[in-house]
Enzyme design. Structure first.
Site, PDB file in Angstrom:
ATOM      1  N   LYS A  78       0.887  -1.176   0.000  1.00  0.00           N
ATOM      2  CA  LYS A  78       0.000   0.000   0.000  1.00  0.00           C
ATOM      3  C   LYS A  78       0.920   1.220   0.000  1.00  0.00           C
ATOM      4  CE  LYS A  78      -1.704   3.007   2.057  1.00  0.00           C
ATOM      5  NZ  LYS A  78      -1.506   4.431   1.696  1.00  0.00           N
ATOM      6  N   GLU A  92       9.272   1.452  10.895  1.00  0.00           N
ATOM      7  CA  GLU A  92      10.381   2.341  10.529  1.00  0.00           C
ATOM      8  C   GLU A  92       9.821   3.757  10.596  1.00  0.00           C
ATOM      9  OE1 GLU A  92      13.485   1.453   9.755  1.00  0.00           O
ATOM     10  OE2 GLU A  92      13.222  -0.720   9.714  1.00  0.00           O
ATOM     11  N   CYS A 149      13.944  10.608   6.498  1.00  0.00           N
ATOM     12  CA  CYS A 149      13.850  10.323   7.928  1.00  0.00           C
ATOM     13  C   CYS A 149      15.214  10.488   8.587  1.00  0.00           C
ATOM     14  CB  CYS A 149      13.313   8.913   8.147  1.00  0.00           C
ATOM     15  SG  CYS A 149      14.241   7.682   7.213  1.00  0.00           S
ATOM     16  N   GLU A 166      10.047  16.479  14.455  1.00  0.00           N
ATOM     17  CA  GLU A 166      10.598  16.254  13.119  1.00  0.00           C
ATOM     18  C   GLU A 166      10.078  17.357  12.192  1.00  0.00           C
ATOM     19  OE1 GLU A 166       9.151  12.702  11.159  1.00  0.00           O
ATOM     20  OE2 GLU A 166      11.164  12.249  10.470  1.00  0.00           O
TER      21      GLU A 166
END
Ligand code: NAD
Length: 527
Positions: A175, A248, A282, A378
């Site tokens: 997906k 992750e 990331c 972040e």
């Protein structure tokens, strides 16, 4: 109704039937993709399940041989794929080639080198009280793996776990992110091009609703890459089944510049580590710690380096592309606004670029402090916050006292000291005098600690993550019975000698205990 990829946020998927894909460069609609509903997801998983017995029954060699055909497809059509990935994301084509497609052949090479050893049966140690039995550990595939991927490296972050899962004998349902549906279609095409048996790789398009449906479907594991917030939901959904999930998640990576850093390399490394993929990695440099002794020189050079970066779309031979997801621009702007209000200073950039599309100028901000949102959360955009530290000790302490622990780097000419500092950082990967490259190394396990995730892919750990472990114990002596089996009567003293011998590491006592226990005979008539 459709999900608009340029929307600030995406609506609940249940109401939408298509993804309306807009270019991050021009804002224009460049494609329409049907969304898979719950029934379509279940059907895709059923096809993957039906394909599993035959795929897993192939030898490892045969599976690797089939997958190796991807290499040919990428040689023939790699440039076309890079162009289409750049159309999806707006990133420079050189980044599509090197950070999206390149991992495929390197991962295939790596599997050829190690998979047989990593996944094969291996003999392990047997304790003396079980001698002369033989002990083995082997791995077998989990079944159907649901792979849910994000938009920032939409090809690499989907195909790498799929390749590892397939090599280990699983089938997969992907997906992809609703923000980058073109990459999802590309994955479908590359696997179709190597003629895999039907159902070995299925792709379902859609947003969070489709992802949630995949977690509820008949899959045996979810491999998820994305934000911490979604990761929590995925883990909760997997817990309800229960099935394993690998997460992750995000990062706020530290880069530590020591006094003796190779200055030019560190400056250019910081620029690439902070702005490649427009900072939407990331493992982007999101906290740049510079020791006081070198701070002014470093910052002056870095300011010049970043000021020279060219912003533009894939057709403009630029260094930095647009933001892929429009909603992320708001986070970038909020972090900068709040930091400046709290005393931080923008040296370069700091605003959207005046042109069509989702471009934000590469930004350097100094005087950043740990209590600011730009330090805690972040940012996931083209922004590098710089923090002045007294020395490396302060940098290590700050680097570690954070919610995230994904990747980091240390810059010094003293390599031993660099590795010593690296070993003190609480994260899944660390580089000395390098940045980001370790993520492209298929032999190095990738993943995070703390809120950055659970589990690893790439490397031996990555291959094994997609397997169950089976332990096998083989008795080779074929005696009538083991000394510790029934009946217990009369065996206690021997057992004491045996157990105490084991505790005190006295082999003679162990053997004597065994013999005593074995001598006890069954009563006549007991068979
Ligand atoms: P996201 O969490 O918004 O979405 C990731 C994927 O999850 C998408 O495919 C989305 O449709 C799907 N999803 C959303 N809700 C879901 C639900 N309830 N159940 C199942 N699936 C659902 O993340 P994003 O914005 O696409 O990606 C950016 C984030 O990903 C950043 O935090 C970044 O750090 C992280 N990331 C981590 C890594 C890593 O390897 N650690 C790599 C790249 C990106």
């Amino acid at each position: 109704m459709s999900v608009d990829t340029a929307a600030e946020s995406t609506p609940p998927m249940s109401a939408a039937q298509t993804i309306c894909k807009r270019s991050p460069v021009s804002g224009e609609v460049i494609g329409e993709f049907p969304i898979s509903d719950e029934a379509a997801v279940a059907a895709a998983v059923a096809r993957a399940r039906a394909a599993f017995p035959a795929w897993s029954a192939l030898s490892l060699e045969a599976r690797m041989e089939r997958l190796d055909r991807l290499r040919h497809v990428l040689v023939e059509r790699g440039e076309e794929f890079a162009a289409r990935l750049s159309e999806d994301t707006g990133k420079p084509r050189i980044e599509s080639l090197s950070t999206e497609l390149l991992l495929v052949p390197t991962l295939l090479d790596y599997h050829r080198k190690v998979a047989a050893k990593v996944l094969g049966r291996r003999k392990v140690w047997t304790p003396i009280y079980l001698a002369p039995k033989a002990s083995y550990v082997e791995h077998f595939p989990r079944g159907v793996i649901g792979v849910i991927s994000p938009w920032n490296f939409p090809f690499q972050l989907a195909i790498a776990p799929i390749l590892q899962a397939l090599t280990a004998g699983n089938t997969c349902v992907l997906k992809p992110s609703e923000v980058t549906p073109i990459a999802g279609e590309l994955i479908r095409e590359v696997f179709a091009a190597i003629d895999l048996p039907a159902g070995v790789v299925e792709v379902v398009q859609g947003d969070g609703g489709t992802g949630a449906a995949l977690c509820r479907a008949d899959v045996d594991m979810i491999f998820f890459t994305g934000s911490v917030a979604t990761g929590r939901k995925v883990m909760a959904a997997c817990a309800a089944r229960p099935i394993p999930c690998e997460l992750e998640l995000g990062g706020k990576d530290a880069m530590i510049i020591c006094e003796d850093a190779p200055l030019e390399r560190a400056v250019r490394g910081a620029a690439w580590g902070g702005f490649t993929n427009a900072g939407q990695a990331c493992i982007s440099v999101e906290r740049l710690f510079v020791v006081d002794a070198i701070y002014d020189r470093f910052v002056a050079l870095f300011e010049r380096e970043v000021g020279a970066l060219r912003v533009g779309g894939p057709d403009e031979d630029a260094d930095v592309g647009p933001m892929i997801f429009k909603g992320q621009l708001a986070t970038v702007e909020r972090h900068l606004r709040e930091a400046v209000a709290d005393g931080a200073k923008i040296l370069v950039g700091g605003e959207r670029v005046e042109r069509a599309g989702q471009f934000f100028a590469p930004t350097v901000i100094v005087d950043v402090r740990p209590e600011m949102s730009i330090y805690r959360e972040e940012t996931f955009g083209p922004v590098v916050p710089i923090i002045r530290v007294k020395d490396e000790e302060e940098a290590i302490r700050l680097a570690n006292s954070h919610e995230y622990g994904l990747n980091a780097s240390v810059w010094t000419r003293d390599l031993d000291r660099g590795v010593a500092i690296a070993s003190r950082l609480e994260c899944g990967q660390v580089s000395v005098n390098d940045v980001l490259s370790s993520a492209g190394h298929p032999g190095l396990p990738f993943g995070g600690v703390k809120s950055s995730g659970i589990g690893r892919y790439h490397g031996e750990e990555g291959l094994r993550a997609f397997t169950h472990v089976r332990a096998i114990l083989v008795d080779r002596a074929l005696t009538k019975a083991e000394p510790y089996w029934y009946p217990y009567g009369g065996k206690y003293r021997g057992a004491v000698e045996l157990v105490m011998g084991l505790m005190r590491k006295k082999p003679l006592k162990i053997v004597r205990g065994f013999v005593k226990m074995a001598r006890i005979k069954r009563e006549p008539g007991e068979g």
